[in-house]
Design a protein around this motif. Structure first.
Motif, mmCIF file in Angstrom:
data_model
loop_
_atom_site.group_PDB
_atom_site.id
_atom_site.type_symbol
_atom_site.label_atom_id
_atom_site.label_comp_id
_atom_site.label_asym_id
_atom_site.label_seq_id
_atom_site.Cartn_x
_atom_site.Cartn_y
_atom_site.Cartn_z
ATOM 1 N N GLU A 91 -8.636 -22.029 14.073
ATOM 2 C CA GLU A 91 -9.908 -22.000 14.815
ATOM 3 C C GLU A 91 -10.565 -20.616 14.719
ATOM 4 O OE1 GLU A 91 -11.311 -24.665 16.021
ATOM 5 O OE2 GLU A 91 -9.775 -26.095 16.672
ATOM 6 N N VAL A 92 -9.754 -19.566 14.637
ATOM 7 C CA VAL A 92 -10.310 -18.212 14.468
ATOM 8 C C VAL A 92 -11.066 -18.140 13.141
ATOM 9 C CG1 VAL A 92 -9.735 -15.769 14.192
ATOM 10 C CG2 VAL A 92 -8.510 -17.158 15.891
ATOM 11 N N ILE A 93 -10.412 -18.625 12.082
ATOM 12 C CA ILE A 93 -11.021 -18.590 10.748
ATOM 13 C C ILE A 93 -12.312 -19.411 10.731
ATOM 14 C CG2 ILE A 93 -10.670 -19.343 8.341
ATOM 15 C CD1 ILE A 93 -7.619 -18.637 8.812
ATOM 16 N N LYS A 94 -12.309 -20.504 11.497
ATOM 17 C CA LYS A 94 -13.497 -21.364 11.581
ATOM 18 C C LYS A 94 -14.757 -20.576 11.940
ATOM 19 C CE LYS A 94 -14.233 -23.534 15.456
ATOM 20 N NZ LYS A 94 -13.953 -24.415 16.603
ATOM 21 N N TYR A 95 -14.641 -19.663 12.926
ATOM 22 C CA TYR A 95 -15.833 -18.904 13.333
ATOM 23 C C TYR A 95 -16.404 -18.108 12.165
ATOM 24 C CZ TYR A 95 -14.511 -20.140 18.080
ATOM 25 O OH TYR A 95 -14.204 -20.841 19.204
ATOM 26 N N GLY A 96 -15.508 -17.511 11.362
ATOM 27 C CA GLY A 96 -15.982 -16.793 10.177
ATOM 28 C C GLY A 96 -16.716 -17.727 9.233
ATOM 29 N N LEU A 97 -16.161 -18.914 9.038
ATOM 30 C CA LEU A 97 -16.726 -19.849 8.061
ATOM 31 C C LEU A 97 -18.099 -20.367 8.474
ATOM 32 C CD1 LEU A 97 -13.549 -21.958 7.170
ATOM 33 C CD2 LEU A 97 -14.659 -20.184 5.779
ATOM 34 N N ILE A 98 -18.282 -20.667 9.768
ATOM 35 C CA ILE A 98 -19.545 -21.321 10.154
ATOM 36 C C ILE A 98 -20.676 -20.335 10.432
ATOM 37 C CG2 ILE A 98 -18.508 -23.448 11.051
ATOM 38 C CD1 ILE A 98 -18.895 -22.315 13.894
ATOM 39 N N ASP B 144 -20.081 -16.256 10.559
ATOM 40 C CA ASP B 144 -19.800 -14.820 10.627
ATOM 41 C C ASP B 144 -18.986 -14.378 9.411
ATOM 42 O OD1 ASP B 144 -19.350 -12.228 11.417
ATOM 43 O OD2 ASP B 144 -18.514 -12.730 13.385
ATOM 44 N N LEU B 145 -19.672 -14.226 8.289
ATOM 45 C CA LEU B 145 -18.985 -13.856 7.047
ATOM 46 C C LEU B 145 -18.249 -12.510 7.167
ATOM 47 C CD1 LEU B 145 -18.302 -14.783 4.238
ATOM 48 C CD2 LEU B 145 -20.495 -13.894 3.427
ATOM 49 N N PRO B 146 -18.842 -11.497 7.812
ATOM 50 C CA PRO B 146 -18.092 -10.229 7.966
ATOM 51 C C PRO B 146 -16.768 -10.427 8.714
ATOM 52 C CG PRO B 146 -20.407 -9.898 8.500
ATOM 53 C CD PRO B 146 -20.229 -11.375 8.309
ATOM 54 N N GLY C 7 -22.641 -22.438 1.663
ATOM 55 C CA GLY C 7 -22.212 -21.046 1.485
ATOM 56 C C GLY C 7 -21.295 -20.633 2.620
ATOM 57 N N LEU C 8 -20.353 -19.724 2.341
ATOM 58 C CA LEU C 8 -19.437 -19.233 3.381
ATOM 59 C C LEU C 8 -20.238 -18.521 4.461
ATOM 60 C CD1 LEU C 8 -16.417 -17.820 1.293
ATOM 61 C CD2 LEU C 8 -16.667 -20.059 2.403
ATOM 62 N N GLY C 9 -19.918 -18.778 5.721
ATOM 63 C CA GLY C 9 -20.619 -18.136 6.836
ATOM 64 C C GLY C 9 -21.857 -18.899 7.273
ATOM 65 N N HIS C 10 -22.110 -20.075 6.655
ATOM 66 C CA HIS C 10 -23.315 -20.818 7.001
ATOM 67 C C HIS C 10 -23.003 -22.302 7.151
ATOM 68 C CE1 HIS C 10 -27.508 -21.623 7.552
ATOM 69 N NE2 HIS C 10 -27.553 -22.430 6.506
#
Lengths: 359, 359
Positions: free
Chosen positions: B182-189, B191-193, B335-338
């Motif tokens: 779930e942590v990684i999920k936030y980056g993917l949807i 927050d690319l940084p 795209g990653l982060g979006h």
């Protein structure tokens, strides 16, 4: 037909009242926007009206679930049947539930709608007098627990309430009388002229006269809609609607759900609340007697069940939802037509009332 | 200690994050105003932290209920234990429930609080990474049904979320990894940084480094709080948080609750969502591979369970809460982060993804 509105901002909804409305979907089908419709009913009402209601939606997917009839089935367990039916039909969160039946069907269907997929729409189609004048309006939904009535539930407003007065023709006398207890309640807490009207028109009501029924139901619903519109979540005034209910819930729970009808317990409980009001000096003996006579004429009980002791009452009332930090909240009358919410009732007075009603 | 706010008007509440907070009731006791406190925990967590939490309330009435541990007990049936405990203790509607445990305890306690006497207060004290970064924030509560995950529930916001990062020291590796999904999920949807940061700091997180944990949890909670603040009831943006969840719920339901951990199912489901995004031309193969590698480093599954066929998936996904009139809603990446919410995914592309993941 009469139409009233429960005014709750973007959750406002209409109450339609009139003869034959179950067969008039043109009046109320707009409250069912989705393509999936689940009609929830019980074994008594389904044979009478289920087909009429289903036929209003032959352009949609209609599924039905028929529950066992009676207050003793108003449980989390029976609620599972509704969820099973919804999931077996693969209904999504844009479906609409229709509650076709009395207060038990309405409360359970509303609670199922509150919880299914965290909330879907529902419409009330009440077929008992009690449901028509009270439980179908206002968004209180839920089930009973062995240790207390309506202890598990949600506030969830219907999209519409459709009251077909003709359904009362098939209602058994005992259930009809139970509904009258809630009708009389509105007169007692806020509408003395309505109490006068009820005394003058009780015979017409008991004979299920159409015009008298429409008037009594519309006047009751208007009372309830006004109160709910001002206090949806019962932080104040709405508690007045519970006149007789704290004693009444104790009777229902203590005797076992379904032995006394809800309205019967409310009638006896209201007599207890009036006795207590009289002991506090707020009501004279003639007023108490006047109400007892009206309940009696309506074939309603005016005494507590012989099986419950004063201690039983105290234990059962301690879990009432209006209790706070162990202090009971009671609805009492300061004169007929003027209900009050009190948290400061002297325990000696309460005890005297219980001793007078219990053996 | 860090404190964030979930901004929901008069239902706003704080999230406190820091080491040892369970033993610092001065920080959070203000969120428990009443005199009656029910701590709900499970058989794994209770021996570790129940005494600490109870001792914070020695001036109140504190009762406890300890549930069996595991997703397979997240049922209406187990929920009955909480209602039984509340009613046996005669708690009124001014009581407060505390959820001490992982996502199952939090979801069930929150739902019990939503329904008990039609709604009482509760506070989240999450002790797993998954509950800390996701399920304890945002007010989604509920239980599972044999035919679908989280199908019965309510939106009910807690009064506070108290995250004691030290509880993660005793968390089993497999559960910790599940939380990382779930942590990684936030980056993917969105927050690319943060995704870059996670790749650089994964070893520190796996070693349960205190500073790295606090940063990852706070950043995750900030993402979630922002989204929930804008879309509490998931009418739009909030659906992004379900990346990988439609596939993941099918895995959890299809294999039997508790066989796969929720986070494990989300990791595999996210890989499926990314595969589908790539088939639609929205993500290149290198990006998909980059995410697969990160999940693998975190000890998370990246393939579907061998026991489920493509037909199984289609049947199970048809009851997803985001479905409308039979049309699936899927969260995909452009795209990653979006992340994007799509209701128009061609069934051929979905079928190709299922065929690639199923045997």
């Amino acid at each position: 037909m009469q139409t009233l509105t429960v005014d709750l901002g973007d959750r406002s909804y209409p109450i339609h009242i009139g003869p034959g409305l179950l067969g008039r979907p043109d009046v109320w089908r707009a409250a069912v926007p989705g393509r999936q419709v689940m009609v929830v009913s019980n074994t008594t009402v389904a044979p009478l009206y289920l087909e009429t209601v289903c036929s209003a939606f032959d352009d949609r997917r209609v599924e039905t679930v028929v529950l066992p009839d009676g207050e003793s089935f108003k449980t989390l367990d029976t609620l599972g049947n509704v969820f099973d039916a919804l999931l077996r039909a693969r209904f999504d969160r844009h479906c609409t539930l229709l509650a076709l039946g009395g207060g038990v069907v309405g409360d359970m269907t509303g609670f199922a709608a509150a919880c299914y997929q965290r909330g879907v729409d529902f419409v009330q189609l009440p077929t008992t007098l009690l449901a028509q004048v009270d439980s179908s309006v206002g968004g209180k939904t839920g089930v009973n627990h062995p240790l207390g009535k309506n202890m598990i539930g949600a506030f969830h407003q219907p999209r519409a309430v459709v009251i077909d007065t003709r359904t009362l023709v098939t209602l058994p006398d005992r259930e009809f009388a139970a509904g009258l207890a809630e009708v009389i309640k509105y007169g007692l807490i806020r509408d003395l002229p309505f109490l006068d009207w009820l005394e003058a028109n009780l015979e017409a009501l008991l004979a299920r006269d159409g015009a008298a029924l429409t008037e009594a139901i519309a006047r009751s619903c208007r009372c309830k809609a006004e109160i709910v519109g001002r206090d949806e979540r019962e932080s104040g005034e709405r508690a007045l609607l519970n006149l007789g209910h704290t004693f009444g819930h104790a009777i229902e729970t203590g005797t076992g759900y379904g032995v006394w009808l809800h309205g019967e317990a409310v009638a006896a409980g209201t007599c207890m609340a009036l006795d207590l009001s009289a002991r506090l000096g707020w009501l004279d003996a003639a007023a108490v007697e006047r109400v007892r006579r009206l309940f009696s004429r309506a074939q309603l009980p005016v005494t507590a069940p012989a099986s419950l002791s004063a201690e039983d009452f105290l234990g059962l009332m301690a879990v009432d939802k209006k209790t706070r930090d162990g202090q009971l909240t009671l609805i009492l009358l300061q004169g007929l037509g003027h209900g009050v919410v009190r948290r400061d009732v002297p325990s000696a007075a309460l005890r005297a009332t219980l001793d007078a009603f219990c053996h």
